[in-house]
Design a protein around this motif. Structure first.
Motif, PDB file in Angstrom:
ATOM      1  N   ALA A 128     -21.095   7.881  -3.583  1.00 39.64           N
ATOM      2  CA  ALA A 128     -20.413   6.722  -2.990  1.00 39.64           C
ATOM      3  C   ALA A 128     -19.961   5.700  -4.028  1.00 39.64           C
ATOM      4  CB  ALA A 128     -21.336   6.043  -1.983  1.00 39.64           C
ATOM      5  N   SER A 129     -20.019   6.057  -5.291  1.00 37.30           N
ATOM      6  CA  SER A 129     -19.693   5.102  -6.352  1.00 37.30           C
ATOM      7  C   SER A 129     -18.180   4.931  -6.506  1.00 37.30           C
ATOM      8  CB  SER A 129     -20.289   5.574  -7.679  1.00 37.30           C
ATOM      9  OG  SER A 129     -19.653   6.758  -8.114  1.00 37.30           O
ATOM     10  N   SER A 130     -17.786   3.909  -7.257  1.00 39.59           N
ATOM     11  CA  SER A 130     -16.376   3.635  -7.489  1.00 39.59           C
ATOM     12  C   SER A 130     -15.682   4.785  -8.203  1.00 39.59           C
ATOM     13  CB  SER A 130     -16.234   2.345  -8.313  1.00 39.59           C
ATOM     14  OG  SER A 130     -16.773   1.245  -7.638  1.00 39.59           O
ATOM     15  N   ARG A 131     -16.322   5.329  -9.213  1.00 36.82           N
ATOM     16  CA  ARG A 131     -15.687   6.368 -10.014  1.00 36.82           C
ATOM     17  C   ARG A 131     -15.594   7.692  -9.273  1.00 36.82           C
ATOM     18  NH1 ARG A 131     -17.690   7.135 -16.121  1.00 36.82           N
ATOM     19  NH2 ARG A 131     -16.974   4.962 -16.072  1.00 36.82           N
ATOM     20  N   VAL A 132     -16.606   8.051  -8.497  1.00 39.29           N
ATOM     21  CA  VAL A 132     -16.623   9.347  -7.812  1.00 39.29           C
ATOM     22  C   VAL A 132     -15.841   9.299  -6.501  1.00 39.29           C
ATOM     23  CG1 VAL A 132     -18.099  11.099  -6.736  1.00 39.29           C
ATOM     24  CG2 VAL A 132     -18.826   9.971  -8.860  1.00 39.29           C
ATOM     25  N   ALA A 133     -16.093   8.289  -5.673  1.00 38.62           N
ATOM     26  CA  ALA A 133     -15.491   8.227  -4.342  1.00 38.62           C
ATOM     27  C   ALA A 133     -14.291   7.293  -4.260  1.00 38.62           C
ATOM     28  CB  ALA A 133     -16.542   7.791  -3.323  1.00 38.62           C
ATOM     29  N   GLY A 134     -13.978   6.608  -5.359  1.00 37.72           N
ATOM     30  CA  GLY A 134     -12.877   5.657  -5.310  1.00 37.72           C
ATOM     31  C   GLY A 134     -13.201   4.406  -4.507  1.00 37.72           C
TER      32      GLY A 134
ATOM     33  N   ASP B 265      -3.440   1.688  -8.826  1.00 40.09           N
ATOM     34  CA  ASP B 265      -4.424   2.577  -9.428  1.00 40.09           C
ATOM     35  C   ASP B 265      -5.488   1.739 -10.112  1.00 40.09           C
ATOM     36  OD1 ASP B 265      -3.025   4.803  -8.609  1.00 40.09           O
ATOM     37  OD2 ASP B 265      -1.840   4.908 -10.460  1.00 40.09           O
ATOM     38  N   ARG B 266      -6.666   2.304 -10.236  1.00 45.49           N
ATOM     39  CA  ARG B 266      -7.784   1.540 -10.794  1.00 45.49           C
ATOM     40  C   ARG B 266      -7.468   1.002 -12.187  1.00 45.49           C
ATOM     41  NH1 ARG B 266     -12.554   0.841  -8.872  1.00 45.49           N
ATOM     42  NH2 ARG B 266     -12.298   2.512  -7.356  1.00 45.49           N
TER      43      ARG B 266
ATOM     44  N   ILE C 292       0.848  -1.181   0.000  1.00 44.72           N
ATOM     45  CA  ILE C 292       0.000   0.000   0.000  1.00 44.72           C
ATOM     46  C   ILE C 292       0.895   1.246   0.000  1.00 44.72           C
ATOM     47  CG2 ILE C 292      -1.753   1.289   1.285  1.00 44.72           C
ATOM     48  CD1 ILE C 292      -2.841  -1.266   0.175  1.00 44.72           C
ATOM     49  N   PRO C 293       0.597   2.275  -0.795  1.00 42.64           N
ATOM     50  CA  PRO C 293       1.419   3.493  -0.814  1.00 42.64           C
ATOM     51  C   PRO C 293       1.515   4.151   0.553  1.00 42.64           C
ATOM     52  CG  PRO C 293      -0.112   3.462  -2.661  1.00 42.64           C
ATOM     53  CD  PRO C 293      -0.493   2.319  -1.769  1.00 42.64           C
ATOM     54  N   GLU C 294       2.607   4.868   0.783  1.00 43.94           N
ATOM     55  CA  GLU C 294       2.824   5.567   2.045  1.00 43.94           C
ATOM     56  C   GLU C 294       1.668   6.509   2.349  1.00 43.94           C
ATOM     57  OE1 GLU C 294       5.056   6.247   5.476  1.00 43.94           O
ATOM     58  OE2 GLU C 294       5.524   4.879   3.823  1.00 43.94           O
TER      59      GLU C 294
END
Length: 231
Positions: free
Chosen positions: A165-171, A139-140, A4-6
């Motif tokens: 709350a979606s994948s594209r908007v909220a990650g 990254d996605r 996982i990134p810092e």
């Protein structure tokens, strides 16, 4: 090694650990006539495999190596495969009324069913999009192809409070609880509900789970009716 990134937060490990421990306890609590050597071996191996995974990621899923990935997938597959063996043993017991107490057999059916829910949730949690570490480390655009499509993956064009709350908007990315709910709904409805299998292996796993749940439920209902009729 994948990490996982810092500054980023990995998925919490303990919901999956708690589910695994519940499944192993249910497995161990099955009647002594249910292949005791296999049950004790599966519980022992499952606990042994858990130790190195907790050493590497004791609280959150931050790191993944080839060997930890292999151990975690093997652990989930072992539980799922062993429970299918117990399912066959249970079916034999259910269709032979003289093999034991009807009430105990019905309780055993509930134990096998619940273990099935947890086992398939763990398998899909480990397999989908590279596993819990990869899902958050990359990254996605770099993620492996998805095995399961969740509602959040396509909610970006819905009304604002839903799209937020979606994948594209909220990650948003799935956690263990999402796979557990998907496994539970598949076991109860015998079909995908909010999550859709995309890959061949996901369809095979969810199909096997739905079929085993359907067979188990049909036999349990038949057994319950016979107990009522006999009383």
């Amino acid at each position: 090694m994948t990490a996982i990134p810092e500054g980023a937060s990995g998925e919490h490990r303990w919901p999956a650990v708690a589910a695994l421990l519940v499944a192993l306890a249910l497995y161990l609590a099955l009647p002594s006539t249910f292949l005791p050597v296999l049950r004790y071996a599966v519980v022992g191996i499952g606990l042994l495999l858990l130790i190195p995974l907790l050493v590497v990621n004791p609280v959150r899923m931050h790191r993944q190596t080839a060997w930890t990935r292999g151990i975690s997938v093997a652990q989930a597959l072992l539980l799922a495969a062993a429970n299918q063996v117990m399912l066959v043993e249970l079916i034999v017991s259910l269709v032979e009324p003289a093999t034991g107490s009807g009430t105990r057999l019905l309780l055993s059916a509930a134990q096998v069913w619940l273990t099935n829910v947890i086992a398939f949730a763990l398998v899909m949690w480990e397999l989908d999009r590279g596993g819990p570490v990869v899902r958050r480390a990359l990254d996605r655009a770099a993620l492996p192809p998805a095995d399961i499509r969740f509602a959040q993956d396509e909610d970006h064009d819905a009304i604002e409070e839903v799209a937020a709350a979606s994948s594209r908007v909220a990650g948003w990315r799935p956690r263990f609880g999402d796979y557990l709910y998907s496994s539970l709904s598949n076991s109860m409805a015998f079909s995908a509900s909010d999550s859709i299998p995309l890959s061949g292996r996901a369809k095979a796993l969810m199909g096997l789970q739905a079929f085993s749940g359907f067979v188990l439920l049909a036999l349990v209902i038949a057994r319950a009716v016979s107990l009522v009729s006999a009383s």
